[in-house]
Scaffold this motif. Sequence first.
Motif, PDB file in Angstrom:
ATOM      1  N   ALA A  83       0.824  -1.218   0.000  1.00 33.20           N
ATOM      2  CA  ALA A  83       0.000   0.000   0.000  1.00 33.20           C
ATOM      3  C   ALA A  83       0.857   1.265   0.000  1.00 33.20           C
ATOM      4  O   ALA A  83       0.473   2.285  -0.575  1.00 33.20           O
ATOM      5  N   VAL A  84       2.039   1.194   0.653  1.00 27.38           N
ATOM      6  CA  VAL A  84       2.910   2.376   0.709  1.00 27.38           C
ATOM      7  C   VAL A  84       3.666   2.555  -0.615  1.00 27.38           C
ATOM      8  O   VAL A  84       3.708   3.649  -1.168  1.00 27.38           O
ATOM      9  N   ILE A  85       4.242   1.456  -1.115  1.00 30.35           N
ATOM     10  CA  ILE A  85       5.064   1.577  -2.338  1.00 30.35           C
ATOM     11  C   ILE A  85       4.201   1.696  -3.593  1.00 30.35           C
ATOM     12  O   ILE A  85       4.534   2.416  -4.525  1.00 30.35           O
ATOM     13  N   PHE A  86       3.113   0.956  -3.628  1.00 26.66           N
ATOM     14  CA  PHE A  86       2.255   0.967  -4.826  1.00 26.66           C
ATOM     15  C   PHE A  86       0.821   1.340  -4.461  1.00 26.66           C
ATOM     16  O   PHE A  86      -0.085   0.512  -4.571  1.00 26.66           O
ATOM     17  N   PRO A  87       0.588   2.583  -3.998  1.00 24.36           N
ATOM     18  CA  PRO A  87      -0.789   2.942  -3.632  1.00 24.36           C
ATOM     19  C   PRO A  87      -1.711   2.849  -4.838  1.00 24.36           C
ATOM     20  O   PRO A  87      -1.297   3.140  -5.964  1.00 24.36           O
TER      21      PRO A  87
ATOM     22  N   GLU B 247      -4.868   3.883  -7.194  1.00 24.25           N
ATOM     23  CA  GLU B 247      -5.655   5.080  -7.494  1.00 24.25           C
ATOM     24  C   GLU B 247      -7.116   4.783  -7.237  1.00 24.25           C
ATOM     25  O   GLU B 247      -7.561   3.630  -7.301  1.00 24.25           O
ATOM     26  N   GLU B 248      -7.858   5.841  -6.935  1.00 23.10           N
ATOM     27  CA  GLU B 248      -9.279   5.750  -6.572  1.00 23.10           C
ATOM     28  C   GLU B 248     -10.074   4.823  -7.497  1.00 23.10           C
ATOM     29  O   GLU B 248     -10.708   3.887  -7.057  1.00 23.10           O
ATOM     30  N   ASP B 249      -9.994   5.083  -8.808  1.00 24.86           N
ATOM     31  CA  ASP B 249     -10.861   4.358  -9.748  1.00 24.86           C
ATOM     32  C   ASP B 249     -10.369   2.939 -10.059  1.00 24.86           C
ATOM     33  O   ASP B 249     -11.052   2.175 -10.718  1.00 24.86           O
ATOM     34  N   GLU B 250      -9.161   2.626  -9.586  1.00 28.32           N
ATOM     35  CA  GLU B 250      -8.659   1.275  -9.843  1.00 28.32           C
ATOM     36  C   GLU B 250      -9.311   0.264  -8.926  1.00 28.32           C
ATOM     37  O   GLU B 250      -9.321  -0.908  -9.198  1.00 28.32           O
ATOM     38  N   TYR B 251      -9.839   0.757  -7.785  1.00 31.07           N
ATOM     39  CA  TYR B 251     -10.330  -0.178  -6.773  1.00 31.07           C
ATOM     40  C   TYR B 251     -11.648  -0.802  -7.197  1.00 31.07           C
ATOM     41  O   TYR B 251     -12.558  -0.130  -7.628  1.00 31.07           O
ATOM     42  N   GLU B 252     -11.708  -2.113  -7.054  1.00 33.93           N
ATOM     43  CA  GLU B 252     -12.964  -2.769  -7.393  1.00 33.93           C
ATOM     44  C   GLU B 252     -13.558  -3.342  -6.131  1.00 33.93           C
ATOM     45  O   GLU B 252     -12.888  -3.987  -5.399  1.00 33.93           O
TER      46      GLU B 252
ATOM     47  N   SER C 154     -10.030   5.811   3.206  1.00 31.76           N
ATOM     48  CA  SER C 154      -8.581   5.980   3.161  1.00 31.76           C
ATOM     49  C   SER C 154      -7.939   5.231   1.991  1.00 31.76           C
ATOM     50  O   SER C 154      -8.228   4.054   1.751  1.00 31.76           O
ATOM     51  N   LYS C 155      -7.039   5.941   1.280  1.00 31.74           N
ATOM     52  CA  LYS C 155      -6.358   5.330   0.151  1.00 31.74           C
ATOM     53  C   LYS C 155      -5.448   4.191   0.630  1.00 31.74           C
ATOM     54  O   LYS C 155      -5.354   3.152  -0.018  1.00 31.74           O
ATOM     55  N   PHE C 156      -4.807   4.427   1.786  1.00 33.59           N
ATOM     56  CA  PHE C 156      -3.932   3.390   2.334  1.00 33.59           C
ATOM     57  C   PHE C 156      -4.738   2.122   2.646  1.00 33.59           C
ATOM     58  O   PHE C 156      -4.360   1.020   2.258  1.00 33.59           O
ATOM     59  N   VAL C 157      -5.866   2.297   3.324  1.00 33.89           N
ATOM     60  CA  VAL C 157      -6.684   1.141   3.713  1.00 33.89           C
ATOM     61  C   VAL C 157      -7.180   0.389   2.483  1.00 33.89           C
ATOM     62  O   VAL C 157      -7.132  -0.837   2.412  1.00 33.89           O
ATOM     63  N   LYS C 158      -7.618   1.155   1.476  1.00 34.40           N
ATOM     64  CA  LYS C 158      -8.112   0.507   0.254  1.00 34.40           C
ATOM     65  C   LYS C 158      -6.998  -0.269  -0.436  1.00 34.40           C
ATOM     66  O   LYS C 158      -7.195  -1.388  -0.905  1.00 34.40           O
TER      67      LYS C 158
END
Lengths: 238, 100
Positions: free
Chosen positions: A227-231, A233-238, B32-36
């Motif tokens: 999560a830290v190295i490769f956060p 993006e918003e729209d990528e999350y499924e 949270s972006k981290f949590v996601k």
Amino acid sequence: MKMHTKDDFYKGLKHGIPIALGYIPVSFTFGLMAVKGGIPVVAAILISMTNLTSAGQFAGMNLIIEGASLIEIALTTFIVNLRYMLMSISLSQKLSNKIPDFKKYILAFGITDEIFAISAVQPGELTSSYMAGLITIPYIGWALGTAMGALTSSLLPPTLQSAMGIALYCMFIAIVVPAAKESKAALVVALTAITISSAFTWIPYINSLSTGWVIIIATIVASSIGAVIFPREEDEYE
Amino acid sequence: MSNVYPALIVMALVTYMIRVLPIILIKGKLKSKFVKSFLYYMPYAVLGAMTFPGILYSTGNILASVLGGAFALFLAYHNQEMIKVAIGGILAAYICQLLL
């Protein structure tokens, strides 16, 4: 819509077959050991049908045989199975909003390492039909394997039965490898987790930690690094 | 030996609470972006940690496990279906055990 539901259910059933194949030898061993330790056949089967956990059940069974207190049994079960909480948090984000709450609460019963892993890597939101399908065959396999072990009337030759122990792991490989080929992030996360679990298996002093804790630690550390190295993006999350 | 049935009920209740509480308590989507990102990577971490070194001890014979695992890796690398990878791995480990 109706057709869709049915398709989802069948898709889930199909995905559940390899999980069940992997469960049978494990639950067989559980049934065998439980009855050998003095637990009645019916109780052994009931433990499998009400718990649906591998490591948690084995730990609980040993404590029952040793005559441990209920508090000790409750605490051990809690610690060994704590990783399901992480998986449940993840699934709470992935289950479709359209699923009524009571159905979600029923589906929560079916969260195991394998069922979680398969459902978590499906594209898009999860429907209740898919989840119901996915849980069904492994649940039957788990109960059936326990019954076979408890009655010690296995139909399988011992060599084949022991070879079947690898099924779950092959399934994990089938999920991780294609993902790791596509995404460097998935590869780094998986390799980090492998390194941590290997360290906790082989390095003296820290290798006494239970499997449940090792999985929790490896999961938290490796996913955090990802999560830290490769956060995402918003729209990528499924 | 402890009384089996109360123990069985305690184990089942504790386990179910662990599984259901997050789903009861978390309504809606986490922001949270981290949590996601963490949750997105979680299955790969869980699977990695569970697969290795666990696979080595999965068949009662380390060599059979290594060969079964290697064959599964090969199949998975060529994007075979899960069920084929699982059966391929079992057969490879089985044949190896028969020959040893």
